[in-house]
Design an enzyme around this catalytic site. Structure first.
Site, PDB file in Angstrom:
ATOM      1  N   MET A  31       7.486 -23.701  12.865  1.00  0.00           N
ATOM      2  CA  MET A  31       8.223 -24.662  11.827  1.00  0.00           C
ATOM      3  C   MET A  31       8.442 -25.558  12.087  1.00  0.00           C
ATOM      4  SD  MET A  31      11.772 -23.338  14.087  1.00  0.00           S
ATOM      5  CE  MET A  31      11.121 -24.165  15.945  1.00  0.00           C
ATOM      6  N   ALA A  33       6.706 -29.879  11.796  1.00  0.00           N
ATOM      7  CA  ALA A  33       6.336 -31.271  12.964  1.00  0.00           C
ATOM      8  C   ALA A  33       5.247 -30.589  13.630  1.00  0.00           C
ATOM      9  CB  ALA A  33       8.289 -31.488  13.550  1.00  0.00           C
ATOM     10  N   LEU A  34       4.479 -30.914  12.989  1.00  0.00           N
ATOM     11  CA  LEU A  34       2.995 -29.744  13.514  1.00  0.00           C
ATOM     12  C   LEU A  34       2.507 -30.848  14.418  1.00  0.00           C
ATOM     13  CD1 LEU A  34       1.887 -28.195  10.237  1.00  0.00           C
ATOM     14  CD2 LEU A  34       3.154 -27.422  12.051  1.00  0.00           C
ATOM     15  N   HIS A  38      -0.235 -26.797  17.332  1.00  0.00           N
ATOM     16  CA  HIS A  38      -0.221 -26.363  15.752  1.00  0.00           C
ATOM     17  C   HIS A  38      -2.026 -26.029  15.481  1.00  0.00           C
ATOM     18  CE1 HIS A  38       4.029 -27.624  15.764  1.00  0.00           C
ATOM     19  NE2 HIS A  38       3.764 -25.767  15.746  1.00  0.00           N
ATOM     20  N   GLN A  62      17.173 -17.691  14.683  1.00  0.00           N
ATOM     21  CA  GLN A  62      16.862 -17.928  16.338  1.00  0.00           C
ATOM     22  C   GLN A  62      17.672 -19.095  17.028  1.00  0.00           C
ATOM     23  OE1 GLN A  62      12.735 -18.515  14.868  1.00  0.00           O
ATOM     24  NE2 GLN A  62      12.795 -20.347  16.481  1.00  0.00           N
ATOM     25  N   GLN A 154       8.346 -15.598  23.898  1.00  0.00           N
ATOM     26  CA  GLN A 154       7.848 -15.162  22.536  1.00  0.00           C
ATOM     27  C   GLN A 154       6.284 -14.601  22.333  1.00  0.00           C
ATOM     28  OE1 GLN A 154       8.719 -17.797  19.188  1.00  0.00           O
ATOM     29  NE2 GLN A 154       6.267 -18.025  19.149  1.00  0.00           N
ATOM     30  N   SER A 187       7.036 -29.792  19.199  1.00  0.00           N
ATOM     31  CA  SER A 187       8.027 -30.881  18.607  1.00  0.00           C
ATOM     32  C   SER A 187       8.849 -31.181  19.064  1.00  0.00           C
ATOM     33  CB  SER A 187       9.062 -30.103  16.645  1.00  0.00           C
ATOM     34  OG  SER A 187       7.338 -29.224  16.217  1.00  0.00           O
ATOM     35  N   ARG A 188      10.074 -30.716  19.941  1.00  0.00           N
ATOM     36  CA  ARG A 188      11.221 -31.648  20.241  1.00  0.00           C
ATOM     37  C   ARG A 188      10.537 -32.511  20.860  1.00  0.00           C
ATOM     38  NH1 ARG A 188      13.002 -25.819  20.515  1.00  0.00           N
ATOM     39  NH2 ARG A 188      14.160 -25.553  18.619  1.00  0.00           N
TER      40      ARG A 188
END
Ligand code: AMP
Length: 288
Positions: A31, A33-34, A38, A62, A154, A187-188
């Site tokens: 998604m 914001a690497l 990643h 999602q 996931q 990323s969060r």
């Protein structure tokens, strides 16, 4: 070769067709914001496959209605620099309209497993994840696709989908990348204030204590789970969403960890929901 950016499905299909004459093709869905997590997936993909496709798509299906879809970090230019640095061949960065044209109504229901762990606290989350990943598989038709152990539930849902639906793709799971102090990269994490970041370390710390106990031959999942909860509760500002010990493939609670287990945690630090986990090896593998 420089990064080839595709924003439409037809452009990606064309690029994919050209790549297939050269060797195997990898897909790394993200998604954006690497971060280094990643990057580790991309490096694993480059080691194994001739062509690496990375997708960047903040997938609206999602996210729940009260979740952070609109605030989710979008850092497209910086992401492109990362992909160029890593020598990625193709970036697939579609719009929401490209992926979900008006009237699209078919979704993947992965069944019971999709309502466990994150699926329990984020209803519909794995329906969205499974659907978008299936679409990406159908669009990019990779030979191999790379996912992070960080999102353990996931991984379980996607492996089940691939198996149940005979999807011709191999799933490779890469280890969780962490900051030097133990915080799992996400990323969060940019949402966290410095005080919240300090509190967020409770997750990896608690998992480390459980790991030591498991290595010290405590096999009871009940006992280990109690340790996990005790450790997490030492940080009272943390709001535990779940703290479970489950079988990694079904996500169902397990009684003991002899055959291996997934120790999984989700907790709110302020307004940010973080997840982390520890995969305990089966004793047959551990005793070597
Ligand atoms: P995301 O962009 O958060 O949807 O993540 C894209 C992929 O990167 C998923 O397969 C994640 O599991 C993986 N990933 C995210 N964080 C990490 C991490 N800290 N270490 C390894 N992989 C990660």
């Amino acid at each position: 070769m420089s990064l080839h950016i595709c924003s439409t499905i037809s452009a990606l299909r064309e690029a994919r067709k050209r790549a297939s004459t050269k060797g195997s093709v990898a897909l790394v869905p993200t998604m954006g914001a690497l971060h280094k997590g990643h990057r580790s997936l991309i490096r694993a993909a480059k080691e194994r496959c001739h062509t690496v496709i990375v997708s960047i798509f903040v997938n609206p299906t999602q996210f729940g209605p009260a979740e952070d879809f609109t605030q989710y970090p979008r850092t497209f230019d910086a992401d492109c620099s990362v992909l160029e640095e890593e020598g990625v061949d193709i970036l697939f960065a579609p719009s929401v309209g490209e992926m979900y044209p008006a009237g699209a109504s078919t979704f993947i229901n992965a069944g019971e497993i999709a309502s466990r762990l994150d699926g329990a606290s984020r209803p519909g989350h794995f329906r969205g994840v499974a659907t978008v990943v299936m679409k990406l598989f159908n669009i990019a038709t990779p030979d191999v696709s790379f996912f992070g152990q960080k999102d353990a539930a996931q991984v379980a849902v996607l492996k089940k989908m691939v198996s149940d639906l005979n999807v011709p793709v191999q799933i490779v799971v890469c280890p969780t990348m962490r900051d030097p102090d133990g915080l799992a990269l996400s990323s969060r994490n940019i949402y966290l204030s410095s005080e919240e970041r300090e509190n967020a370390l409770a997750l990896s710390r608690a998992l480390n204590v459980v790991n030591s106990q498991a290595k010290g031959n405590i096999l009871s999942a009940t006992e280990l789970r109690q340790t996990l909860l005790n450790e997490l509760q030492k940080t009272p500002t943390l709001r535990i969403d779940y703290a479970e010990i489950v079988a990694p493939d079904t996500l169902l609670p397990t009684k003991n960890i002899y055959d291996g287990a997934l120790v999984a945690v989700a907790a709110w630090v302020g307004k940010t929901r973080l997840i982390d986990n520890l995969l305990l090896p089966s004793r047959n593998e551990a005793v070597q």
